[in-house]
Write an enzyme that holds these catalytic residues in place. Structure first.
Site, mmCIF file in Angstrom:
data_model
loop_
_atom_site.group_PDB
_atom_site.id
_atom_site.type_symbol
_atom_site.label_atom_id
_atom_site.label_comp_id
_atom_site.label_asym_id
_atom_site.label_seq_id
_atom_site.Cartn_x
_atom_site.Cartn_y
_atom_site.Cartn_z
ATOM 1 N N CYS A 55 19.973 5.043 39.857
ATOM 2 C CA CYS A 55 19.679 6.337 40.228
ATOM 3 C C CYS A 55 18.448 6.602 39.279
ATOM 4 O O CYS A 55 17.565 7.097 39.889
ATOM 5 C CB CYS A 55 20.724 7.382 39.797
ATOM 6 S SG CYS A 55 22.250 6.512 40.327
ATOM 7 N N ASP A 97 20.240 6.817 48.909
ATOM 8 C CA ASP A 97 19.892 8.232 48.251
ATOM 9 C C ASP A 97 18.202 8.383 48.341
ATOM 10 O O ASP A 97 17.712 7.029 48.317
ATOM 11 C CB ASP A 97 20.293 8.849 47.168
ATOM 12 C CG ASP A 97 21.878 9.209 47.224
ATOM 13 O OD1 ASP A 97 22.374 9.671 48.391
ATOM 14 O OD2 ASP A 97 22.700 9.091 46.268
ATOM 15 N N CYS A 103 22.112 11.737 43.141
ATOM 16 C CA CYS A 103 23.259 12.224 42.416
ATOM 17 C C CYS A 103 22.917 12.812 41.216
ATOM 18 O O CYS A 103 21.431 12.994 40.991
ATOM 19 C CB CYS A 103 24.306 10.940 42.063
ATOM 20 S SG CYS A 103 23.218 9.854 41.089
ATOM 21 N N CYS A 160 22.216 2.945 47.368
ATOM 22 C CA CYS A 160 23.103 4.020 47.728
ATOM 23 C C CYS A 160 22.575 4.668 48.869
ATOM 24 O O CYS A 160 23.199 5.753 49.393
ATOM 25 C CB CYS A 160 23.168 4.985 46.452
ATOM 26 S SG CYS A 160 21.703 5.676 46.113
HETATM 27 FE FE1 FES Z 1 22.493 7.571 44.813
HETATM 28 FE FE2 FES Z 1 22.674 8.101 42.313
HETATM 29 S S1 FES Z 1 24.303 7.303 43.749
HETATM 30 S S2 FES Z 1 20.896 8.460 43.372
#
Ligand code: FES
Length: 211
Positions: free
Chosen positions: A107, A38, A63, A36
């Protein structure tokens, strides 16, 4: 449709424990998720005698699932030895959180990877690594997969920013396909050095940009 989060996840998301950074940490990591884009950062203070985690903090750019997992695993890790903390898994974290939607597995994996990378960083910086594989181009490339390309939020290997890697007699040279005056150049340089320098047989890290 909102994701079916448990009450425990929502509680940790709203009131995350151990959020923030530690000034002058004994170890730290920054991990990114290829799934993702992140990121999570983990900071440690470790007792040098007992190798117990005295303090741990995390910052999440992820998230709700990532924040809740970061919160629960830092709670679990605090007070444990590094060896014990290494055993914390995303499955254990998910169980403690009362479950996570399967689509959110990456995540919690990201948060646990952040913890493990911080422990690894401590071990490398303090000569605790027992399995000493020699640093090769492949080892360097694997590490560089943890350096994010902030322009697109994926790592610099997958986004083809790594132009060349050479490893010669303790000197690692990385050529980055960006101009040296690019707004993220110094940031990427810093992160590369941070990831490669702790390797036990690396004496020097040289970063070049393709101006
Ligand atoms: Fe990226 Fe959860 S969608 S850490």
């Amino acid at each position: 449709m909102p994701l079916p989060y448990s009450d425990i996840v929502m509680e940790h998301f709203r009131n995350p424990r151990n959020v923030g950074r530690i000034d002058d940490p004994d170890a730290k990591s920054v991990e990114g998720s290829p799934a993702c884009g992140d990121m999570v950062a983990v900071y440690l203070k470790v007792d040098p005698e007992t190798h117990r985690i005295e303090d741990i903090k995390f910052e999440s750019y992820g998230c709700a699932s990532n924040i809740a997992t970061g919160s629960i695993i830092t709670e679990l890790a605090k007070g444990r030895t590094l060896e014990e903390a290494k055993q914390i898994s995303w499955q254990e974290a998910t169980k403690e959180l009362g479950g996570l939607p399967p689509i959110k597995t990456h995540c919690s994996v990201l948060a646990v990877d952040g913890l493990r990378a911080a422990i690894q960083n401590y071990e490398e910086r303090h000569g605790l690594v027992t399995e000493r594989e020699p640093t090769t181009v492949q080892v360097v490339e694997k590490r560089l997969k943890r350096v994010m390309n902030p322009v697109v939020g994926l790592d610099i290997v997958r986004t083809h920013l790594v132009h060349e890697i050479t490893v010669t007699a303790g000197v690692v040279r990385v050529v980055v396909d960006l101009p040296s005056d690019h707004q993220f150049a110094s940031n990427i340089r810093e992160e590369i050095v941070e990831k490669i320098e702790p390797l036990w047989d690396v004496e020097q890290v040289e970063i070049e940009f393709t101006d």
